[in-house]
Each structure stands twice: as C-alpha cells, then as structure tokens.
Design a protein around this motif. Structure first.
Motif, PDB file in Angstrom:
ATOM      1  N   GLN A   3       3.433  12.529  -6.179  1.00  0.00           N
ATOM      2  CA  GLN A   3       5.290  12.381  -5.185  1.00  0.00           C
ATOM      3  C   GLN A   3       4.620  11.464  -4.518  1.00  0.00           C
ATOM      4  N   LEU A   4       5.164  10.295  -3.956  1.00  0.00           N
ATOM      5  CA  LEU A   4       5.273   9.284  -2.612  1.00  0.00           C
ATOM      6  C   LEU A   4       5.352  10.109  -1.330  1.00  0.00           C
ATOM      7  N   LEU A   5       3.821   9.680  -0.898  1.00  0.00           N
ATOM      8  CA  LEU A   5       4.661   9.972   0.675  1.00  0.00           C
ATOM      9  C   LEU A   5       4.999   9.052   1.640  1.00  0.00           C
ATOM     10  N   LEU A   6       4.453   7.862   1.364  1.00  0.00           N
ATOM     11  CA  LEU A   6       4.714   6.451   2.233  1.00  0.00           C
ATOM     12  C   LEU A   6       4.460   5.166   1.702  1.00  0.00           C
ATOM     13  N   LYS A   7       4.961   4.021   2.359  1.00  0.00           N
ATOM     14  CA  LYS A   7       4.452   3.264   1.618  1.00  0.00           C
ATOM     15  C   LYS A   7       4.492   1.820   2.936  1.00  0.00           C
ATOM     16  N   TYR A   8       3.326   1.040   2.698  1.00  0.00           N
ATOM     17  CA  TYR A   8       3.841  -0.499   3.454  1.00  0.00           C
ATOM     18  C   TYR A   8       4.297  -1.390   3.091  1.00  0.00           C
ATOM     19  N   PHE A   9       4.667  -2.624   2.853  1.00  0.00           N
ATOM     20  CA  PHE A   9       5.295  -3.621   2.889  1.00  0.00           C
ATOM     21  C   PHE A   9       5.237  -4.721   3.644  1.00  0.00           C
ATOM     22  N   SER A  10       5.284  -4.539   5.378  1.00  0.00           N
ATOM     23  CA  SER A  10       5.175  -5.264   5.682  1.00  0.00           C
ATOM     24  C   SER A  10       6.276  -5.167   7.008  1.00  0.00           C
ATOM     25  N   GLY A  11       5.411  -5.752   8.636  1.00  0.00           N
ATOM     26  CA  GLY A  11       6.753  -5.382   9.439  1.00  0.00           C
ATOM     27  C   GLY A  11       5.066  -4.292  10.458  1.00  0.00           C
ATOM     28  N   ASP A  12       6.070  -3.267  10.627  1.00  0.00           N
ATOM     29  CA  ASP A  12       5.422  -2.158  12.161  1.00  0.00           C
ATOM     30  C   ASP A  12       3.676  -1.874  10.552  1.00  0.00           C
ATOM     31  N   THR A  13       2.844  -1.892  11.539  1.00  0.00           N
ATOM     32  CA  THR A  13       1.499  -1.597  11.260  1.00  0.00           C
ATOM     33  C   THR A  13       1.435  -0.234  10.776  1.00  0.00           C
ATOM     34  N   LEU A  14       2.065   0.917  12.147  1.00  0.00           N
ATOM     35  CA  LEU A  14       2.782   2.051  11.758  1.00  0.00           C
ATOM     36  C   LEU A  14       3.973   2.350  10.510  1.00  0.00           C
ATOM     37  N   VAL A  15       3.606   3.379   9.917  1.00  0.00           N
ATOM     38  CA  VAL A  15       3.888   4.046   9.195  1.00  0.00           C
ATOM     39  C   VAL A  15       5.241   5.413   8.307  1.00  0.00           C
ATOM     40  N   LEU A  44       1.060  -1.048  -0.128  1.00  0.00           N
ATOM     41  CA  LEU A  44      -0.054   0.442   0.245  1.00  0.00           C
ATOM     42  C   LEU A  44       1.299   1.291  -0.210  1.00  0.00           C
ATOM     43  N   PHE A  45       0.046   2.587  -0.361  1.00  0.00           N
ATOM     44  CA  PHE A  45       0.863   3.188  -0.941  1.00  0.00           C
ATOM     45  C   PHE A  45       0.196   4.900  -0.739  1.00  0.00           C
ATOM     46  N   TRP A  46       0.412   5.619   0.095  1.00  0.00           N
ATOM     47  CA  TRP A  46      -0.306   7.083   0.159  1.00  0.00           C
ATOM     48  C   TRP A  46       1.014   8.083  -1.219  1.00  0.00           C
ATOM     49  N   TYR A  47       0.137   8.597  -2.134  1.00  0.00           N
ATOM     50  CA  TYR A  47       0.565   9.532  -2.677  1.00  0.00           C
ATOM     51  C   TYR A  47       0.354  10.809  -2.481  1.00  0.00           C
ATOM     52  N   VAL A  48       0.689  12.103  -3.244  1.00  0.00           N
ATOM     53  CA  VAL A  48       0.329  13.192  -3.478  1.00  0.00           C
ATOM     54  C   VAL A  48       0.531  14.016  -4.034  1.00  0.00           C
ATOM     55  N   GLN A  49      -0.626  14.646  -4.712  1.00  0.00           N
ATOM     56  CA  GLN A  49      -0.410  15.137  -5.895  1.00  0.00           C
ATOM     57  C   GLN A  49      -0.933  17.251  -5.650  1.00  0.00           C
ATOM     58  N   LEU A  52       0.026  10.223 -17.752  1.00  0.00           N
ATOM     59  CA  LEU A  52       1.554  10.042 -16.719  1.00  0.00           C
ATOM     60  C   LEU A  52       1.412   8.809 -17.085  1.00  0.00           C
ATOM     61  N   CYS A  53       3.300   9.306 -18.136  1.00  0.00           N
ATOM     62  CA  CYS A  53       4.361   7.609 -17.052  1.00  0.00           C
ATOM     63  C   CYS A  53       4.835   7.673 -16.110  1.00  0.00           C
ATOM     64  N   ALA A  54       5.214   6.172 -15.803  1.00  0.00           N
ATOM     65  CA  ALA A  54       5.735   5.810 -14.281  1.00  0.00           C
ATOM     66  C   ALA A  54       6.673   4.460 -15.005  1.00  0.00           C
ATOM     67  N   GLY A  74       9.496   1.061  -5.771  1.00  0.00           N
ATOM     68  CA  GLY A  74       9.604   2.184  -6.448  1.00  0.00           C
ATOM     69  C   GLY A  74       9.272   2.085  -6.988  1.00  0.00           C
ATOM     70  N   TYR A  75       8.141   3.517  -7.248  1.00  0.00           N
ATOM     71  CA  TYR A  75       8.005   3.571  -8.733  1.00  0.00           C
ATOM     72  C   TYR A  75       7.804   5.345  -8.782  1.00  0.00           C
ATOM     73  N   THR A  76       8.492   5.813  -9.841  1.00  0.00           N
ATOM     74  CA  THR A  76       8.230   6.552 -10.054  1.00  0.00           C
ATOM     75  C   THR A  76       7.384   7.553 -11.037  1.00  0.00           C
ATOM     76  N   PHE A  77       7.246   8.746 -11.531  1.00  0.00           N
ATOM     77  CA  PHE A  77       6.337   9.585 -12.321  1.00  0.00           C
ATOM     78  C   PHE A  77       6.463  10.300 -12.748  1.00  0.00           C
ATOM     79  N   GLY A  78       6.113  10.516 -14.164  1.00  0.00           N
ATOM     80  CA  GLY A  78       6.524  11.650 -14.518  1.00  0.00           C
ATOM     81  C   GLY A  78       6.049  13.210 -14.383  1.00  0.00           C
ATOM     82  N   SER A  79       6.572  13.648 -15.501  1.00  0.00           N
ATOM     83  CA  SER A  79       5.628  15.418 -14.833  1.00  0.00           C
ATOM     84  C   SER A  79       3.731  15.049 -15.929  1.00  0.00           C
ATOM     85  N   GLY A  80       3.565  14.548 -16.484  1.00  0.00           N
ATOM     86  CA  GLY A  80       2.472  14.197 -17.180  1.00  0.00           C
ATOM     87  C   GLY A  80       3.002  15.418 -18.160  1.00  0.00           C
ATOM     88  N   THR A  81       1.637  14.922 -19.292  1.00  0.00           N
ATOM     89  CA  THR A  81       1.591  15.027 -19.932  1.00  0.00           C
ATOM     90  C   THR A  81       0.073  15.730 -20.253  1.00  0.00           C
TER      91      THR A  81
END
Lengths: 113, 111
Positions: free
Chosen positions: A45-57, A33-38, B90-92, B99-106
């Motif tokens: 932009q990636l804020l944080l991610k969870y794969f396993s382990g500690d459930t508070l990330v 699971l991930f949270w991204y912000v735009q 968006l391309c990634a 880890g995923y990286t995204f482009g700025s978008g078109t």
C-alpha cells in the motif's frame, strides 16, 4: 543506476511512541521517492510519494516524510504509532525518465504494548 | 481504483515443471511489472513491459520469461521451475511513473 538503502532491518517501538524510518538514496538527478507499507499477508500500500515541490510530504495513516537533497535522504516519520502500524516498510525510488521502481530491502516494524 | 489481479494466491509446483503466473489489470495502464519478494532482499524486478508485445529484462531475469499479448494481461513464465524460485511474486501496473498498483501476490513453492 538508482538505488535506495534502508539501514535499519528491524525496529521495535512502543505503542504511542514516535517512529522514524531511515532511507538513503543514490541517484544523480532528481528522484521520485515513495514509501510503501505491507502488513502481514497483505499487498503493498502506498503511504506517500515525493516528486517535487514541498520537501515535507504528508501521507495516509498519519505518516509524513521529508526529502533532504543535501543528505540524499527521505526519512519516514509518525508522531505516535498504533499497534496496527506493525508491518514491513519499503522505501522506493524511480525517476522521471524511468518506469521501473527500485526497492530498498525493507524495515520491519514491531509495536509492543 | 485500479485493480491488479493475480490469478493464484498460493501455488505448489514440482521441480522441472513449466509454471505460468497470470496478472490482469483493469485500468488500461501502459506499464506492467513482475517482482519477486524475498526476506531481507526487498522486491527485485524480474521483467517489465511498457507496451503490448514489448518487454525488458529487470535485475533478475534468469530462469524467467514473460508474455504480453494483450494490454491488460502480463504473464510470468518459469520455463523449468527450480527450488530457488520459491518466493512471493508480485505483479504491478502503472501509467507512466506516477502511480503504481500492486496485486496481492502469488506465493509459489517449488518442491
């Protein structure tokens, strides 16, 4: 198939107040699971991610999220929001046998002075 | 840091035109993806590629095709652009699913 639901389309919060964004997922096995912000006009932009382990990330910009398997949730929190936190937030899911990301519909956060 | 570069920030094309959206990554990632982003719908996967010349359909492939002739480049092709393809694209890229990286978008507008 895996999926995520973000129940809140839009949240308005006062600067300095706490923020919680909800995310529920559907997946039979252990999700990644991930949270991204735009921010407006910006990329994701990636804020944080969870794969396993500690459930508070812990993530960047003072954000944290808690994985709760019993509730199939991965809610994002911040104790005190700043005006710069106004953005679109996406909860995202994948798994250890899949490379594809599945996005929630997003939650728009507005910060009022 | 991985960089994902999308060749155009804004594009305006006419209905029926063949449109190419280009994406280049510089970190030798195996996987590359094309998403479209629409208000209220989040990001939806159009196509992805896990190796050169390999591709798989995502959730909304209709009206699109892709090309990956080199590892670093992944192109999205709109064979005959239509107004309902007006969107942010968006391309990634990623190495496995860590880890995923995204482009700025078109932002594409079809008129």
């Amino acid at each position: 198939a895996q999926s995520v639901t973000q129940p809140d389309i839009h949240i308005t919060v006062s600067e300095g107040a706490s923020l919680e964004l909800r995310c529920n997922y559907s997946y039979g096995a252990t999700p990644y699971l991930f949270w991204y912000v735009q921010s407006p006009g910006q990329g994701l932009q990636l804020l944080l991610k969870y794969f396993s382990g500690d459930t508070l990330v812990q993530g960047i910009k003072g954000f944290e999220a808690e994985f709760k398997r019993s509730q199939s949730s991965f809610n994002l929190r911040k104790p005190s929001v700043h005006w710069s936190d106004a953005a679109e937030y996406y909860c995202v899911i994948t798994s250890n046998d899949d490379y594809k990301l599945s996005f929630g519909a997003g939650t728009t956060v507005t910060v009022r002075a | 840091d991985v960089k994902v570069t999308q060749s155009s920030r804004y594009l305006v094309k006419r209905t029926g035109e063949k449109v190419f959206l280009e994406c280049v990554q510089d970190m030798d990632h195996e996987n590359m993806f094309w998403y479209r982003q629409d208000p209220g719908l989040g990001l939806r996967l159009i196509y992805f590629s896990y190796d050169v010349k390999m591709k798989e359909k995502g959730d909304i492939p209709e009206g699109y095709s892709v090309s990956r002739e080199k590892k670093e480049r992944f192109s999205l092709i709109l064979e005959s652009a239509s107004t309902n393809q007006t969107s942010m694209y968006l391309c990634a890229s990623s190495q496995y699913n860590y880890g995923y990286t995204f482009g700025s978008g078109t932002r594409l507008t079809v008129v």
